[in-house]
Design a protein around this motif. Structure first.
Motif, PDB file in Angstrom:
ATOM      1  N   LYS A   1     -22.224  -6.980   1.827  1.00  0.00           N
ATOM      2  CA  LYS A   1     -21.144  -7.124   0.603  1.00  0.00           C
ATOM      3  C   LYS A   1     -21.261  -6.634  -0.059  1.00  0.00           C
ATOM      4  CE  LYS A   1     -18.283 -10.717  -1.733  1.00  0.00           C
ATOM      5  NZ  LYS A   1     -18.447 -11.886  -1.880  1.00  0.00           N
TER       6      LYS A   1
ATOM      7  N   ALA B   1     -24.855 -20.302  -7.379  1.00  0.00           N
ATOM      8  CA  ALA B   1     -24.267 -18.996  -6.950  1.00  0.00           C
ATOM      9  C   ALA B   1     -23.774 -18.186  -7.219  1.00  0.00           C
ATOM     10  CB  ALA B   1     -24.481 -18.535  -5.157  1.00  0.00           C
TER      11      ALA B   1
ATOM     12  N   GLU C   1     -29.782 -16.239  -1.158  1.00  0.00           N
ATOM     13  CA  GLU C   1     -30.398 -15.588  -2.268  1.00  0.00           C
ATOM     14  C   GLU C   1     -30.863 -16.397  -3.008  1.00  0.00           C
ATOM     15  OE1 GLU C   1     -28.536 -12.211  -3.188  1.00  0.00           O
ATOM     16  OE2 GLU C   1     -30.782 -11.132  -3.934  1.00  0.00           O
TER      17      GLU C   1
ATOM     18  N   ARG D   1     -25.122 -12.418  -6.727  1.00  0.00           N
ATOM     19  CA  ARG D   1     -25.789 -13.446  -6.224  1.00  0.00           C
ATOM     20  C   ARG D   1     -25.200 -14.155  -5.091  1.00  0.00           C
ATOM     21  NH1 ARG D   1     -30.617 -10.019  -6.869  1.00  0.00           N
ATOM     22  NH2 ARG D   1     -30.879 -10.159  -9.043  1.00  0.00           N
ATOM     23  N   THR D   2     -25.910 -14.548  -3.921  1.00  0.00           N
ATOM     24  CA  THR D   2     -25.954 -15.320  -2.932  1.00  0.00           C
ATOM     25  C   THR D   2     -26.227 -16.927  -3.001  1.00  0.00           C
ATOM     26  OG1 THR D   2     -27.155 -14.513  -0.921  1.00  0.00           O
ATOM     27  CG2 THR D   2     -24.976 -13.118  -1.716  1.00  0.00           C
ATOM     28  N   ASP D   3     -25.793 -17.586  -1.973  1.00  0.00           N
ATOM     29  CA  ASP D   3     -26.726 -19.048  -2.266  1.00  0.00           C
ATOM     30  C   ASP D   3     -27.334 -18.751  -1.850  1.00  0.00           C
ATOM     31  OD1 ASP D   3     -24.966 -18.695   0.126  1.00  0.00           O
ATOM     32  OD2 ASP D   3     -24.413 -20.266   0.420  1.00  0.00           O
TER      33      ASP D   3
ATOM     34  N   LEU E   1     -21.860 -11.641   3.525  1.00  0.00           N
ATOM     35  CA  LEU E   1     -21.513 -12.147   3.015  1.00  0.00           C
ATOM     36  C   LEU E   1     -22.590 -12.507   2.496  1.00  0.00           C
ATOM     37  CD1 LEU E   1     -19.455 -15.429   3.787  1.00  0.00           C
ATOM     38  CD2 LEU E   1     -19.041 -13.488   2.465  1.00  0.00           C
ATOM     39  N   ASN E   2     -23.852 -11.973   3.214  1.00  0.00           N
ATOM     40  CA  ASN E   2     -25.345 -12.153   2.590  1.00  0.00           C
ATOM     41  C   ASN E   2     -25.834 -11.189   2.163  1.00  0.00           C
ATOM     42  OD1 ASN E   2     -25.173 -14.520   2.300  1.00  0.00           O
ATOM     43  ND2 ASN E   2     -26.148 -15.768   3.787  1.00  0.00           N
TER      44      ASN E   2
ATOM     45  N   LEU F   1     -23.181  -7.189  -4.351  1.00  0.00           N
ATOM     46  CA  LEU F   1     -23.444  -7.949  -4.111  1.00  0.00           C
ATOM     47  C   LEU F   1     -24.981  -7.071  -4.913  1.00  0.00           C
ATOM     48  CD1 LEU F   1     -24.330  -9.173  -0.267  1.00  0.00           C
ATOM     49  CD2 LEU F   1     -23.054 -10.208  -2.736  1.00  0.00           C
TER      50      LEU F   1
END
Length: 321
Positions: free
Chosen positions: A62, A93, A103, A99-101, A58-59, A65
DNA sequence: AATAAGGACAACCGCTCTCTA
DNA sequence: TTAGAGAGCGGTTGTCCTTAT
């Protein structure tokens, strides 16, 4: 140390991921989808726990992203949303595609917060306008002592007393309010006063736009006027904005995380042919928030021409007294 | 050139929520 | 109704890199 339930019976590797592990994970998920994360590591041939695989995917892995540094627009949006939602990184996010949480959270903690702390600790701690009941989990706060505007941190909705027509709609970047169920226009620009070209320095604070009340009429003949806003009172001399008072909505009792930026950095560039000065435009997205190339319309909102951007010439922040 | 300090970011931990049997 | 498992989230830590001394 306790293992996760998903990897109790496995000997799992920890720490940084190797390229080989990444490749295994990518190949497996590409072929089969992730399915149940707890069973994925075994199926993919990884000595990791499912939780670790999920996080890595996920971070970092993926495909959609977005990597790289945050743009000024993204930074502005993060600041705005953090002021509204608090540390709800996942929700923030969601408004930043790619963008990820994690990040966003890292960016906030490493870049924005420090900047806000260094710039605003005095302004915030002495602000008379912050109204908060002290409970960040369940609380309501009122925006700059306006009892009609309240935000529920539980429901993540901003309530306005009356519908406000979107004369100059502004969704600020990728934030689509109707998608996030705020039920209100969080950000509105008023019919702007005739904009005087900035003289030699300008300031911009993305939070100025928060909670603006568009009902107040601008009188160009009046020498000094205040436009009350959700987060600030905007002071005008004639038709020139000279600065907001630094008060903002917060519901995080941690004084350090409830800082808002103060427009104390000189910024320059060329916006719609109007040159302005910048002392630190090469530093980072935060210091470059208002900087756009010449002839570059504000990229996220076709309804707001650049000359509706607000400028001030005062080299310091103004407090309502 | 060597070392310390600080920053950025990846990863982990523990808690909570949701779903299902 | 309740317990357990899986997933999601936010806070925190660890590691690597850059910059300053």
């Amino acid at each position: 140390m306790r293992n996760h339930s998903c990897c109790n019976k496995q000997k799992v590797k920890r720490g940084l991921w190797s390229p080989e592990e990444d490749e295994k994970l990518i190949n497996y998920i590409t072929a089969y989808g992730h399915g149940c994360w707890s069973s994925l590591p075994k199926l993919a041939g990884l000595q990791r726990c499912g939780k670790s695989c999920r996080l890595r995917w996920l971070n970092y892995l993926k495909p959609d992203l977005k990597r790289g540094s945050f743009s000024p627009q993204e930074a502005a949006l993060i600041i705005e949303l953090q002021g509204i939602l608090g540390n709800k990184w996942a929700q923030i996010a969601k408004q930043l595609p790619g963008r990820t949480d994690n990040e966003v959270k890292n960016f906030w903690n490493s870049s924005i917060k420090k900047k806000l702390i260094s710039h605003n600790v005095h302004a915030i701690t002495t602000s008379p306008d912050m109204h908060y009941n002290g409970n960040s989990e369940e609380g309501f706060f009122s925006l700059n002592a306006n009892p009609n505007w309240t935000l529920s941190s539980q429901q993540d909705q901003l309530y306005l007393p009356t519908p406000t027509p979107m004369l100059h709609g502004f969704d600020h970047g990728d934030l689509k309010l109707d998608q996030t169920n705020y039920g209100a226009n969080l950000v509105q620009f008023p019919t702007p006063p005739p904009m005087a070209a900035p003289s030699n320095s300008s300031f911009y604070d993305p939070l100025w736009s928060l909670g603006y009340q568009p009902h107040e009429k601008f009188d160009p003949n009046q020498e000094l006027q205040n436009f009350s806003t959700g987060g600030a009172t905007q002071h005008y001399i004639g038709n020139k904005l000279i600065g907001p008072s630094i008060t903002a909505p917060h519901y995080d009792e941690n004084p350090l995380s409830s800082m808002i930026p103060k427009p104390c950095e000189n910024i320059s560039g060329n916006c719609c042919g109007m040159p302005y000065l910048c002392a630190s435009q090469d530093l980072d997205p935060l210091s470059r928030l208002p900087y756009f190339p010449a002839s570059f319309d504000y990229p996220h909102d076709p309804y707001v021409p650049n000359n509706h951007m607000e400028y001030m010439d005062m080299p310091s922040c103004h407090h309502r007294t």
